[in-house]
Scaffold this motif. Structure first.
Motif, PDB file in Angstrom:
ATOM      1  N   GLU A 161      71.604 -45.462 -70.928  1.00  0.00           N
ATOM      2  CA  GLU A 161      70.145 -45.378 -70.758  1.00  0.00           C
ATOM      3  C   GLU A 161      69.431 -45.853 -72.023  1.00  0.00           C
ATOM      4  O   GLU A 161      68.439 -46.570 -71.952  1.00  0.00           O
ATOM      5  CB  GLU A 161      69.723 -43.947 -70.426  1.00  0.00           C
ATOM      6  N   LEU A 162      69.925 -45.450 -73.192  1.00  0.00           N
ATOM      7  CA  LEU A 162      69.321 -45.886 -74.451  1.00  0.00           C
ATOM      8  C   LEU A 162      69.428 -47.398 -74.626  1.00  0.00           C
ATOM      9  O   LEU A 162      68.498 -48.052 -75.081  1.00  0.00           O
ATOM     10  CB  LEU A 162      69.975 -45.183 -75.645  1.00  0.00           C
ATOM     11  N   ASN A 163      70.571 -47.952 -74.253  1.00  0.00           N
ATOM     12  CA  ASN A 163      70.736 -49.403 -74.345  1.00  0.00           C
ATOM     13  C   ASN A 163      69.777 -50.124 -73.397  1.00  0.00           C
ATOM     14  O   ASN A 163      69.292 -51.208 -73.705  1.00  0.00           O
ATOM     15  CB  ASN A 163      72.172 -49.807 -74.034  1.00  0.00           C
ATOM     16  N   ASP A 164      69.507 -49.519 -72.254  1.00  0.00           N
ATOM     17  CA  ASP A 164      68.650 -50.134 -71.250  1.00  0.00           C
ATOM     18  C   ASP A 164      67.168 -50.068 -71.621  1.00  0.00           C
ATOM     19  O   ASP A 164      66.450 -51.062 -71.539  1.00  0.00           O
ATOM     20  CB  ASP A 164      68.888 -49.460 -69.897  1.00  0.00           C
ATOM     21  N   VAL A 165      66.693 -48.897 -72.044  1.00  0.00           N
ATOM     22  CA  VAL A 165      65.255 -48.711 -72.292  1.00  0.00           C
ATOM     23  C   VAL A 165      64.895 -48.627 -73.771  1.00  0.00           C
ATOM     24  O   VAL A 165      63.730 -48.637 -74.119  1.00  0.00           O
ATOM     25  CB  VAL A 165      64.718 -47.458 -71.568  1.00  0.00           C
ATOM     26  N   GLY A 166      65.875 -48.508 -74.635  1.00  0.00           N
ATOM     27  CA  GLY A 166      65.585 -48.374 -76.061  1.00  0.00           C
ATOM     28  C   GLY A 166      65.377 -46.919 -76.438  1.00  0.00           C
ATOM     29  O   GLY A 166      65.278 -46.044 -75.591  1.00  0.00           O
ATOM     30  N   ASN A 167      65.312 -46.668 -77.722  1.00  0.00           N
ATOM     31  CA  ASN A 167      65.146 -45.316 -78.222  1.00  0.00           C
ATOM     32  C   ASN A 167      63.723 -45.172 -78.754  1.00  0.00           C
ATOM     33  O   ASN A 167      63.435 -45.507 -79.902  1.00  0.00           O
ATOM     34  CB  ASN A 167      66.178 -45.024 -79.310  1.00  0.00           C
ATOM     35  N   TYR A 168      62.833 -44.686 -77.914  1.00  0.00           N
ATOM     36  CA  TYR A 168      61.422 -44.571 -78.246  1.00  0.00           C
ATOM     37  C   TYR A 168      61.241 -43.805 -79.557  1.00  0.00           C
ATOM     38  O   TYR A 168      61.831 -42.756 -79.755  1.00  0.00           O
ATOM     39  CB  TYR A 168      60.674 -43.870 -77.126  1.00  0.00           C
ATOM     40  N   GLY A 169      60.413 -44.330 -80.426  1.00  0.00           N
ATOM     41  CA  GLY A 169      60.133 -43.672 -81.696  1.00  0.00           C
ATOM     42  C   GLY A 169      61.056 -44.087 -82.819  1.00  0.00           C
ATOM     43  O   GLY A 169      60.854 -43.710 -83.963  1.00  0.00           O
ATOM     44  N   GLN A 170      62.083 -44.846 -82.527  1.00  0.00           N
ATOM     45  CA  GLN A 170      63.047 -45.254 -83.548  1.00  0.00           C
ATOM     46  C   GLN A 170      62.882 -46.718 -83.955  1.00  0.00           C
ATOM     47  O   GLN A 170      63.664 -47.238 -84.728  1.00  0.00           O
ATOM     48  CB  GLN A 170      64.475 -45.018 -83.042  1.00  0.00           C
ATOM     49  N   GLU A 171      61.844 -47.386 -83.416  1.00  0.00           N
ATOM     50  CA  GLU A 171      61.614 -48.784 -83.759  1.00  0.00           C
ATOM     51  C   GLU A 171      61.093 -48.875 -85.192  1.00  0.00           C
ATOM     52  O   GLU A 171      60.410 -47.981 -85.671  1.00  0.00           O
ATOM     53  CB  GLU A 171      60.579 -49.418 -82.816  1.00  0.00           C
ATOM     54  N   PRO A 172      61.397 -49.981 -85.875  1.00  0.00           N
ATOM     55  CA  PRO A 172      60.851 -50.141 -87.229  1.00  0.00           C
ATOM     56  C   PRO A 172      59.335 -50.349 -87.160  1.00  0.00           C
ATOM     57  O   PRO A 172      58.832 -50.976 -86.230  1.00  0.00           O
ATOM     58  CB  PRO A 172      61.557 -51.374 -87.761  1.00  0.00           C
TER      59      PRO A 172
END
Length: 90
Positions: free
Chosen positions: A71-82
């Motif tokens: 799921e993380l690979n699919d949608v990304g980890n919200y709040g962890q973007e630079p």
């Protein structure tokens, strides 16, 4: 209109010692499955009240078949973007 009570008496039960605790038996006729969790509340008048604990999907297996890494690979980890642009705070 008067509300009809759904309470019923299943019997009278005595506590028994189990290690350093006391056990209170729940009869099978109560229809409660094994492993069901309860919260014990002591009221001001000394009455003990057991209430069913709220279900926790993390503990009861509801989420056991979810692949969180996929799921993380699919949608990304919200709040962890630079941070980008003016959002960067030092």
């Amino acid at each position: 209109m008067e509300k009809k009570s759904t309470e019923r008496v299943l019997g009278e039960f005595a506590t028994r010692r189990t290690g350093n605790s006391l056990t209170l038996t729940v009869p099978k006729s109560a229809g409660i499955p094994a492993g069901k969790r309860f919260v014990l509340i002591i009221k001001e008048d000394g009455t003990l009240e057991y209430r069913a604990a709220k279900d926790n999907p993390w503990l009861d297996g509801e989420y056991a078949d979810i692949d969180f890494k996929a799921e993380l690979n699919d949608v990304g980890n919200y709040g962890q973007e630079p941070p980008i642009g003016k959002e960067r705070v030092n």
